[in-house]
Design a protein around this motif. Sequence first.
Motif, mmCIF file in Angstrom:
data_model
loop_
_atom_site.group_PDB
_atom_site.id
_atom_site.type_symbol
_atom_site.label_atom_id
_atom_site.label_comp_id
_atom_site.label_asym_id
_atom_site.label_seq_id
_atom_site.Cartn_x
_atom_site.Cartn_y
_atom_site.Cartn_z
ATOM 1 N N ASN A 198 0.833 -1.257 0.173
ATOM 2 C CA ASN A 198 -0.035 -0.025 -0.014
ATOM 3 C C ASN A 198 0.875 1.301 -0.012
ATOM 4 O O ASN A 198 0.560 2.367 0.607
ATOM 5 C CB ASN A 198 -1.038 -0.036 1.069
ATOM 6 N N LEU A 199 1.868 1.084 -0.666
ATOM 7 C CA LEU A 199 2.914 2.383 -0.544
ATOM 8 C C LEU A 199 2.300 3.415 -1.471
ATOM 9 O O LEU A 199 2.683 4.670 -1.190
ATOM 10 C CB LEU A 199 4.344 2.207 -1.403
ATOM 11 N N HIS A 200 1.269 3.235 -2.454
ATOM 12 C CA HIS A 200 0.406 4.451 -2.811
ATOM 13 C C HIS A 200 -0.215 5.287 -1.783
ATOM 14 O O HIS A 200 -0.387 6.362 -2.317
ATOM 15 C CB HIS A 200 -0.561 3.877 -3.713
ATOM 16 N N LEU A 201 -0.479 4.826 -0.671
ATOM 17 C CA LEU A 201 -1.054 5.862 0.369
ATOM 18 C C LEU A 201 -0.065 6.868 0.840
ATOM 19 O O LEU A 201 -0.377 7.827 1.503
ATOM 20 C CB LEU A 201 -1.328 4.900 1.451
ATOM 21 N N LEU A 202 1.325 6.634 0.523
ATOM 22 C CA LEU A 202 2.045 7.774 0.797
ATOM 23 C C LEU A 202 1.856 9.032 0.124
ATOM 24 O O LEU A 202 2.225 10.247 0.531
ATOM 25 C CB LEU A 202 3.727 7.490 0.400
ATOM 26 N N ASP A 203 1.221 9.185 -0.957
ATOM 27 C CA ASP A 203 0.749 10.212 -1.890
ATOM 28 C C ASP A 203 -0.295 11.096 -1.020
ATOM 29 O O ASP A 203 -0.344 12.345 -1.023
ATOM 30 C CB ASP A 203 -0.110 9.688 -3.077
ATOM 31 N N SER A 204 -1.183 10.555 -0.009
ATOM 32 C CA SER A 204 -2.077 11.151 0.666
ATOM 33 C C SER A 204 -1.386 11.956 1.839
ATOM 34 O O SER A 204 -1.907 12.964 2.322
ATOM 35 C CB SER A 204 -3.001 10.120 1.446
ATOM 36 N N ILE A 205 0.031 11.782 2.265
ATOM 37 C CA ILE A 205 0.641 12.539 3.349
ATOM 38 C C ILE A 205 2.022 13.481 2.628
ATOM 39 O O ILE A 205 2.178 14.337 3.308
ATOM 40 C CB ILE A 205 0.983 11.866 4.517
ATOM 41 N N TYR A 206 2.312 13.188 1.778
ATOM 42 C CA TYR A 206 3.665 13.510 1.412
ATOM 43 C C TYR A 206 3.614 14.609 0.156
ATOM 44 O O TYR A 206 2.830 14.128 -0.726
ATOM 45 C CB TYR A 206 4.839 12.514 0.992
ATOM 46 N N HIS A 207 4.128 15.669 0.038
ATOM 47 C CA HIS A 207 4.202 16.690 -1.128
ATOM 48 C C HIS A 207 4.917 15.768 -2.076
ATOM 49 O O HIS A 207 5.870 15.463 -1.963
ATOM 50 C CB HIS A 207 4.800 17.849 -0.494
ATOM 51 N N PRO A 208 4.632 16.371 -3.409
ATOM 52 C CA PRO A 208 5.312 15.951 -4.518
ATOM 53 C C PRO A 208 6.886 15.968 -4.287
ATOM 54 O O PRO A 208 7.629 15.353 -5.092
ATOM 55 C CB PRO A 208 4.667 16.343 -5.733
ATOM 56 N N ALA A 209 7.142 17.109 -3.836
ATOM 57 C CA ALA A 209 8.698 17.587 -3.864
ATOM 58 C C ALA A 209 9.303 17.320 -2.366
ATOM 59 O O ALA A 209 10.209 17.907 -1.922
ATOM 60 C CB ALA A 209 8.618 19.017 -4.096
#
Length: 179
Positions: A57-68
């Motif tokens: 479920n590493l895609h969940l990192l998108d919910s808390i981390y900024h793209p940069a």
Amino acid sequence: MQSEIGHTDATQGFVIPAAVNQIHVALSASGQAAGTSSGEAVVCAFIDLYGNLNRDNLHLLDSIYHPAVVFTDPLHRVEGRDALKRYFASMYENLLSISFDIQRVIGDGSEFAIEWTMNYAHRKLKGGELLRLDGVSLLSCDDSLIIRHRDYFDAGAMLYEHVPLLGSTIRLLKKRVAV
């Protein structure tokens, strides 16, 4: 925030300090509690996510981390959310288990320090035995996402001390320095 340890959340497998739990409960009930900053909401999401994060479920990192995002620990520096997901994917390849006990959260709305203990088993360290490591994460939030994540921990205690020959040498050096 208080330094007291709160209760163990059996469904998540980590310890939530009482003050963080109050924010978490308020956010769960209403989405965004009055007087709760977006940074505090991100920290609650961070704690929840790391309580459940795994290789699938590493895609969940998108919910808390900024793209940069810039992620730094004693062993690596990773720039960008996609690179961070690749870093975590490679880390999870050899992990047998991992969980975090959260001791304390301190913050001012956009900057937070989270004191934790990581419990982990790695197939190449100490025969896959469960190991413990204390550390601190410093988080900076921007636009309701984490833009900077820096982890502080003893890399020797995490890795080097558990490697045959090298581990005994490091433990001996630590003992000599302590005298």
